[in-house]
Each structure stands twice: as structure tokens, then as C-alpha cells.
Design a protein around this motif. Structure first.
Motif, PDB file in Angstrom:
ATOM      1  N   UNK A  78      11.204  -2.618 -19.682  1.00 38.09           N
ATOM      2  CA  UNK A  78      12.616  -2.793 -19.359  1.00 38.09           C
ATOM      3  C   UNK A  78      13.166  -4.140 -19.845  1.00 38.09           C
ATOM      4  N   UNK A  79      12.425  -4.809 -20.742  1.00 39.73           N
ATOM      5  CA  UNK A  79      12.910  -6.021 -21.410  1.00 39.73           C
ATOM      6  C   UNK A  79      13.229  -7.171 -20.458  1.00 39.73           C
ATOM      7  N   UNK A  80      12.520  -7.233 -19.348  1.00 39.59           N
ATOM      8  CA  UNK A  80      12.705  -8.365 -18.435  1.00 39.59           C
ATOM      9  C   UNK A  80      11.990  -9.590 -18.990  1.00 39.59           C
ATOM     10  N   UNK A  81      12.581 -10.764 -18.867  1.00 43.55           N
ATOM     11  CA  UNK A  81      11.953 -11.963 -19.416  1.00 43.55           C
ATOM     12  C   UNK A  81      10.898 -12.544 -18.493  1.00 43.55           C
ATOM     13  N   UNK A  82       9.982 -13.294 -19.069  1.00 49.16           N
ATOM     14  CA  UNK A  82       9.052 -14.124 -18.295  1.00 49.16           C
ATOM     15  C   UNK A  82       9.816 -15.351 -17.817  1.00 49.16           C
ATOM     16  N   UNK A  83       9.618 -15.745 -16.570  1.00 50.71           N
ATOM     17  CA  UNK A  83      10.370 -16.862 -16.000  1.00 50.71           C
ATOM     18  C   UNK A  83       9.423 -17.939 -15.495  1.00 50.71           C
ATOM     19  N   UNK A  84       9.795 -19.188 -15.731  1.00 47.34           N
ATOM     20  CA  UNK A  84       9.027 -20.337 -15.256  1.00 47.34           C
ATOM     21  C   UNK A  84       9.844 -21.121 -14.240  1.00 47.34           C
ATOM     22  N   UNK A  85       9.220 -21.450 -13.120  1.00 39.87           N
ATOM     23  CA  UNK A  85       9.887 -22.185 -12.055  1.00 39.87           C
ATOM     24  C   UNK A  85       9.123 -23.478 -11.763  1.00 39.87           C
ATOM     25  N   UNK A  86       9.809 -24.615 -11.702  1.00 34.04           N
ATOM     26  CA  UNK A  86       9.123 -25.879 -11.393  1.00 34.04           C
ATOM     27  C   UNK A  86       8.572 -25.864  -9.973  1.00 34.04           C
ATOM     28  N   UNK A  87       7.290 -26.140  -9.853  1.00 33.66           N
ATOM     29  CA  UNK A  87       6.673 -26.117  -8.522  1.00 33.66           C
ATOM     30  C   UNK A  87       7.233 -27.205  -7.615  1.00 33.66           C
ATOM     31  N   UNK A 137      18.590  -9.777 -16.908  1.00 36.07           N
ATOM     32  CA  UNK A 137      17.223  -9.353 -16.606  1.00 36.07           C
ATOM     33  C   UNK A 137      16.910  -7.997 -17.247  1.00 36.07           C
ATOM     34  N   UNK A 138      17.346  -7.836 -18.488  1.00 38.89           N
ATOM     35  CA  UNK A 138      17.037  -6.616 -19.225  1.00 38.89           C
ATOM     36  C   UNK A 138      18.069  -5.509 -19.112  1.00 38.89           C
ATOM     37  N   UNK A 139      18.978  -5.616 -18.152  1.00 39.84           N
ATOM     38  CA  UNK A 139      20.046  -4.613 -17.991  1.00 39.84           C
ATOM     39  C   UNK A 139      21.298  -5.159 -18.676  1.00 39.84           C
ATOM     40  N   UNK A 140      21.393  -4.915 -19.972  1.00 36.96           N
ATOM     41  CA  UNK A 140      22.397  -5.567 -20.810  1.00 36.96           C
ATOM     42  C   UNK A 140      23.819  -5.374 -20.283  1.00 36.96           C
ATOM     43  N   UNK A 141      24.514  -6.489 -20.088  1.00 35.37           N
ATOM     44  CA  UNK A 141      25.891  -6.465 -19.627  1.00 35.37           C
ATOM     45  C   UNK A 141      26.060  -6.621 -18.141  1.00 35.37           C
ATOM     46  N   UNK A 142      24.981  -6.448 -17.373  1.00 34.94           N
ATOM     47  CA  UNK A 142      25.105  -6.472 -15.918  1.00 34.94           C
ATOM     48  C   UNK A 142      25.379  -7.873 -15.383  1.00 34.94           C
ATOM     49  N   UNK A 143      24.760  -8.887 -16.012  1.00 37.71           N
ATOM     50  CA  UNK A 143      24.990 -10.257 -15.549  1.00 37.71           C
ATOM     51  C   UNK A 143      26.437 -10.663 -15.699  1.00 37.71           C
TER      52      UNK A 143
END
Length: 316
Positions: free
Chosen positions: A162-171, A256-262
Motif C-alpha cells: 500500500x506504498x506506506x513509507x518507513x518512518x523514523x522518530x527521534x527517541x 501514507x500511501x493513500x494519494x490525495x487523502x492528506x
């Protein structure tokens, strides 16, 4: 394996291979070997460059168990057999049914590569020094590693479909209680004429900084297993930062992979009177029935319900 299922397995692997090649630019991880058509015992050899080679065998990636897994490293890379065995077990433990595991395994291996490279560099520097200078060398290495580096926690979607991206969050943010937010969750909404498993839920909270946004997203993705497995977690946020007289409007959105939803969620915040200092996330679990453009109406409706329940806009 039936012919139809075999074709689906091959398609899934081909899609995952394409995602891996796009993500790693054909350079780091040649990790997926699609099966030969009509032969369950052979695999294609895909010639890609890279220090790691993770070979997935001919078992199904979809519903028939974990692919067979083998880690290969070139002779130039020194890897302790016990370390290799422990890593292999860790990769196997990561697997869950119906999960495209290639990128998840690839990221874990890339982390291991980084550790090995740092260890090798440290050993080389120590060998160049006399025993009396080693303490100073170790201190300098530690200082260099701390500069410009921040520890992150990585969220890897359970599938690449579903083309969701990998996300990095600062601990330093997501484990800091001062950024903690109270998140409101709406009841599940089942859109009309959708598949049986289709559901949407909105998550809403007050935010006044990017740290608040990061904390809330990480809380949903790492600590709510259902949200982590959603087909999409699209979101938008909008807040003012700084002194009241010179406050800067900060806003953004993500499909998040759902093009246009954001963009639809961002427009909802912009056009809704009073929708300020807020993050809204809509989780969607795809039910197998295509909704067409109507899905955007339901995504916005669920988000609006969350904003009303959270007191960010009125319900008129």
C-alpha cells in the motif's frame, strides 16, 4: 500450491522486489528471489551489488508460512558465526503472516552493517596507537559518534503493498514524557457499500510543536498494534508556534500511501473554523472493495467527527 495462488505469490514477491530496489537503489540489499514459474525447487538469481545477501526461498509470502531465509556475506566481511546465527533467529522472529518482510529484514541488516563498520573502524584506530594512547582514542571516537547523530526508532509498515513509507522518530522525543499527548479515538466507522473488513477510525489530539506531532504519531504506530497494521494512517496537523504577536503557522499533511487523502485532511483543518493546534490521523483498514472517490468523503467525515468530539470545532 494451486496455480492461482502460485501466481499471486509470484506477484507479491515481484512487487516487493520492486519496492526493495526502489528503496535501496539496487545497491545495498539484493534480498528477494522470485520462484521459477512451475517449479517449486528453483529460484532466479538476481545479480545485485551489496555487502549483504538475504535469500528468500520458495515458500509463500502470503498465507503459507515464512519464506526460507539464508544470510550470506562476502569473504571480505568478518562475521562471528554466533552473531550470524543470532541475527538469523531475530529476523525469523520478526515474521508475521501476510507480511512482506523484505524491507523490514533489510533495515535490520543495515543496522547490523553499521554496527560492524563502527566496530571495525574502532579496532583499526586502536591498532595504530600505542597502548598508552588507547584511552584517548576511544574517547575521541565516542565524541565523534555523538556529534550530529541522534538515535531514532524506526517504524516499518507490515507490507509494501500500500506504498506506506518507513518512518523514523527521534527517541529523545518519543520517550520524553513532557511531549506526551492525550489522544482521542473515534468509534470505528464502516463506509456504505464497502468490504466486510473495511473500517476507519480518527485519532485527534492537541499539538503546539513538532515534538507533539512526533510523539503522537509514534504512540499510535508503536503502541497500538491495530493502527500499526492499518492499510493507511493519513494525517494532517496545524498549529501556531511562537509568541502570540509573531506566531508562525506550521502545517503539513501526509497521505501514507493513500494519494490525495492528506491534502483533504489539510483542507478540512483550514476550512473548519477553530481547527487550530491539532493533529488528526485517520486510520483505514481496506476491506477488499474499491470505494473510488467516495473514500475521500468518508475519510473527511471520520476526521470531522474526531475534531467535533475533541472540541476543536463545533458540530453545526
Amino acid at each position: 500450491m494451486t496455480e492461482a495462488l502460485s501466481e499471486e505469490v509470484t506477484l507479491r514477491r515481484t512487487e516487493e522486489l520492486a519496492a526493495l530496489q526502489a528503496y535501496y537503489d539496487d545497491a545495498l540489499l539484493p534480498s528477494l528471489i522470485p520462484p521459477e514459474n512451475g517449479n517449486n525447487n528453483e529460484v532466479h538469481n538476481i545479480a545485485l551489488e551489496g555487502p549483504w545477501f538475504i535469500q528468500l526461498g520458495n515458500q509463500s509470502l502470503f498465507g503459507l508460512g515464512m519464506p526460507t531465509l539464508e544470510i550470506r556475506v562476502p569473504s571480505s566481511v568478518m562475521m562471528n558465526p554466533q552473531t550470524k546465527e543470532a541475527l538469523l533467529k531475530e529476523l525469523q522472529d520478526m515474521f508475521e503472516m501476510e507480511m512482506d518482510v523484505g524491507i523490514m529484514w533489510g533495515e535490520r541488516c543495515r543496522e547490523e552493517i553499521s554496527i560492524m563498520e563502527e566496530t571495525y573502524t574502532t579496532q583499526q584506530l586502536l591498532q595504530q596507537d600505542d597502548d598508552g594512547d588507547r584511552a584517548t582514542t576511544l574517547k575521541n571516537i565516542a565524541n565523534e559518534n555523538e556529534v550530529g547523530q541522534e538515535e531514532v526508532q524506526t517504524f516499518i509498515p507490515p507490507t509494501t503493498r500500500y506504498n506506506q513509507p518507513i518512518r523514523n522518530f527521534p527517541t529523545s522525543v518519543i520517550h520524553n514524557p513532557k511531549y506526551q499527548r492525550e489522544i482521542l479515538h473515534t468509534p470505528p466507522f464502516h463506509p456504505p457499500k464497502s468490504g466486510a473488513a473495511e473500517n476507519m477510525i480518527a485519532h485527534v489530539c492537541k499539538v503546539t510543536s513538532m515534538e507533539h506531532v512526533q510523539w503522537a504519531l509514534a504512540e499510535l504506530l508503536f503502541n497500538d498494534k491495530k493502527v500499526a497494521k492499518a492499510t493507511h494512517n493519513m494525517f494532517a496537523y496545524r498549529f501556531h508556534h511562537g509568541d502570540e504577536d509573531s506566531a508562525l503557522l506550521v502545517h503539513d499533511n501526509d497521505d501514507d500511501g493513500e494519494k490525495g487523502s492528506g491534502a483533504k485532511l489539510a483542507s478540512l483543518l483550514e476550512l473548519s473554523s477553530g481547527a487550530e493546534n491539532v493533529l488528526v490521523v485517520v486510520s483505514r483498514w481496506y476491506g477488499g472493495q474499491l470505494l473510488g472517490p467516495a473514500r475521500f468523503k468518508w475519510i473527511a467525515a471520520v476526521a470531522r467527527t474526531g475534531l467535533v468530539q475533541g472540541g476543536f470545532i463545533n458540530g453545526d
